[in-house]
Design a protein around this motif. Structure first.
Motif, PDB file in Angstrom:
ATOM      1  N   CYS A 198       0.867  -1.180   0.000  1.00 47.73           N
ATOM      2  CA  CYS A 198       0.000   0.000   0.000  1.00 47.73           C
ATOM      3  C   CYS A 198       0.904   1.230   0.000  1.00 47.73           C
ATOM      4  CB  CYS A 198      -0.916  -0.011   1.225  1.00 47.73           C
ATOM      5  SG  CYS A 198      -2.105   1.342   1.185  1.00 47.73           S
ATOM      6  N   ALA A 210       3.972   2.264  10.076  1.00 47.80           N
ATOM      7  CA  ALA A 210       3.271   3.265   9.250  1.00 47.80           C
ATOM      8  C   ALA A 210       3.503   4.690   9.758  1.00 47.80           C
ATOM      9  CB  ALA A 210       1.775   2.957   9.226  1.00 47.80           C
ATOM     10  N   ASP A 243      -2.849  10.608   2.807  1.00 45.59           N
ATOM     11  CA  ASP A 243      -2.917   9.893   4.095  1.00 45.59           C
ATOM     12  C   ASP A 243      -2.443  10.811   5.215  1.00 45.59           C
ATOM     13  OD1 ASP A 243      -3.509   7.726   2.463  1.00 45.59           O
ATOM     14  OD2 ASP A 243      -1.464   6.964   2.472  1.00 45.59           O
ATOM     15  N   VAL A 282       2.273   4.981   0.435  1.00 40.78           N
ATOM     16  CA  VAL A 282       2.111   5.992   1.486  1.00 40.78           C
ATOM     17  C   VAL A 282       2.039   7.352   0.797  1.00 40.78           C
ATOM     18  CG1 VAL A 282       3.106   6.971   3.584  1.00 40.78           C
ATOM     19  CG2 VAL A 282       3.402   4.540   3.071  1.00 40.78           C
ATOM     20  N   CYS A 283       0.848   7.975   0.864  1.00 39.15           N
ATOM     21  CA  CYS A 283       0.516   9.135   0.040  1.00 39.15           C
ATOM     22  C   CYS A 283       0.350  10.380   0.923  1.00 39.15           C
ATOM     23  CB  CYS A 283      -0.805   8.819  -0.664  1.00 39.15           C
ATOM     24  SG  CYS A 283      -1.394  10.096  -1.754  1.00 39.15           S
ATOM     25  N   LEU A 343       3.961   0.459   2.244  1.00 38.18           N
ATOM     26  CA  LEU A 343       3.822  -0.405   3.410  1.00 38.18           C
ATOM     27  C   LEU A 343       3.668  -1.834   2.915  1.00 38.18           C
ATOM     28  CD1 LEU A 343       1.205   1.314   5.748  1.00 38.18           C
ATOM     29  CD2 LEU A 343       3.703   1.430   5.885  1.00 38.18           C
ATOM     30  N   ALA A 356       6.772   5.881   8.507  1.00 34.66           N
ATOM     31  CA  ALA A 356       6.691   6.171   7.061  1.00 34.66           C
ATOM     32  C   ALA A 356       6.066   7.551   6.834  1.00 34.66           C
ATOM     33  CB  ALA A 356       5.876   5.087   6.367  1.00 34.66           C
ATOM     34  N   LEU A 357       4.993   7.839   7.576  1.00 33.24           N
ATOM     35  CA  LEU A 357       4.314   9.134   7.415  1.00 33.24           C
ATOM     36  C   LEU A 357       5.193  10.291   7.895  1.00 33.24           C
ATOM     37  CD1 LEU A 357       0.764   7.968   8.518  1.00 33.24           C
ATOM     38  CD2 LEU A 357       1.345   8.892   6.271  1.00 33.24           C
ATOM     39  N   GLY A 374      -5.234   4.494   3.520  1.00 30.61           N
ATOM     40  CA  GLY A 374      -4.502   3.730   2.502  1.00 30.61           C
ATOM     41  C   GLY A 374      -5.343   3.453   1.276  1.00 30.61           C
ATOM     42  N   TYR A 392      -4.035   0.147   4.788  1.00 34.24           N
ATOM     43  CA  TYR A 392      -3.032   0.014   5.859  1.00 34.24           C
ATOM     44  C   TYR A 392      -3.484  -1.157   6.741  1.00 34.24           C
ATOM     45  CZ  TYR A 392      -0.817   4.663   5.067  1.00 34.24           C
ATOM     46  OH  TYR A 392      -0.140   5.750   4.565  1.00 34.24           O
TER      47      TYR A 392
END
Ligand SMILES: [Zn+2]
Ligand SMILES: [Zn+2]
Length: 339
Positions: free
Chosen positions: A35, A319, A41, A37-38, A337, A322-323, A59, A118
């Motif tokens: 998925c 997650a 999000d 990571v945008c 992810l 990542a964010l 996600g 997610y």
């Protein structure tokens, strides 16, 4: 199953244990392989979102293997690898009826109103949103669905002609994809603009003809210098889209130029009205593409014409990390992810 959920605005995601959804009718359950990571999000995590029902699983850039199907699902079987077109439409508003679910006036957004990717499993409300990607790399295939699709749509909105000068502002996940697509599919000259030198060298590797760092040189002067008779750019796609970049973009344009607004940073732009009346300049929204655009992209990807750049892979439980890295601008290309 495990899912990283948004429990409230401004709070870190929490790992929850939920039952695996059970599909019925035309629904499909996918075991998530990747998925993306945008920035969307990040927006959902940090801001109070009107209409959100907490907790929910974000996600929307999903690839995976079909785990289970409802009794009315056709053409898709358990075990097949698919990606998901993320912008589900309501199917009854004017825009949906005209074939623009990406501009739906009441969208039940995946990873927002509906639980997203997610998580180890995700329920998709209709098999029509799926596209088979068989033996493709699941990480690359996942990010076709949003970052690549938005870049592709923005390029279409830019209405490019092959002798055009195109400026791409912001070369993160979307911008790098736009550079690749513009160079592979058109004859335009591409200028990539960013304040991060690492991103600019990646843009060069992706095929940009020029790179431009506005913290080091005057961007408008630069474009005037390299353009025909100092006329300016034919099109600018702004993947940042704040007050500062929008003003630069607008000032770069030549007669009949196209200004495509894609980024989500936000702000305002003051437009000289007389110039608008005589210049032939067009202002257009560069939102995510339509389902048919995603099919085209998958075809381009399968033929090796484009390759999403995945720089980092995170475990589901990481997650938040990542964010944070995305927020700090530390992700080159895209991160995914891996639930
Ligand atoms: Zn996205
Ligand atoms: Zn609709």
């Amino acid at each position: 199953m495990r899912a990283m959920r948004i429990v409230g605005p401004g709070k870190p995601l929490e790992l929850h244990d939920l039952p695996i959804p059970k599909p019925s009718g035309v629904e499909v359950v996918i075991k998530v392989e990747a998925c993306g990571v945008c920035h969307t999000d990040l927006h959902f995590v940090t801001s109070q979102i009107l209409g959100a029902r907490y907790p929910f699983t974000p996600g929307h850039e999903i690839s995976g293997i079909i785990h289970d199907v409802g009794q009315n699902v056709k053409d898709f079987k358990i075990g097949e690898r698919v990606i998901v077109y993320p912008h589900f439409g309501c199917e009854v508003c004017k825009q949906c009826l005209r074939g623009f679910p990406n501009h739906c006036e009441n969208p039940p957004l995946l990873g927002f109103i509906m639980d997203g990717g997610y998580a180890e499993y995700v329920l998709i409300p209709h098999f029509k949103y799926l596209i088979k990607v068989s033996d493709s790399d699941p990480d690359e295939a996942a990010v076709l669905t949003c970052s690549a699709l938005t870049a592709y749509s923005a390029l279409k909105e830019a209405g490019l002609e092959n002798d055009d000068l195109l400026v791409i502002i912001g070369v993160g996940g979307l911008g790098t994809m736009a550079v690749q697509l513009a160079k592979k599919l058109t004859g335009v000259t591409v200028v990539a603009m960013d304040i991060d030198e690492k991103k600019l060298s990646l843009a060069l590797r992706m095929g940009a003809d020029y790179v431009l760092n506005p913290s080091k040189e005057d961007p408008i002067k630069f474009i005037k210098t390299i353009s025909e008779n100092g006329a300016g750019a034919d099109a600018v796609i702004d993947f940042v889209n704040n007050s500062e970049t929008a003003e630069i973009a607008f000032k770069m344009l030549r007669t009949r130029g196209r200004h495509v607004f894609t980024g989500m940073y936000g702000g305002t732009l003051t437009i000289p009205l007389t110039q608008m009346a005589i210049s032939g300049i067009k202002l257009v929204s560069g939102k995510i593409g339509r389902p048919g655009d995603l099919r085209e992209l998958v075809s381009l990807y399968k033929r090796g014409l484009i390759k999403p750049f995945i720089s980092k892979k995170f475990r589901l439980e990481d997650a938040n990390k990542a964010l944070e890295e995305l927020k700090a601008g530390e992700i080159l290309g895209r991160a995914v992810l891996k639930p």
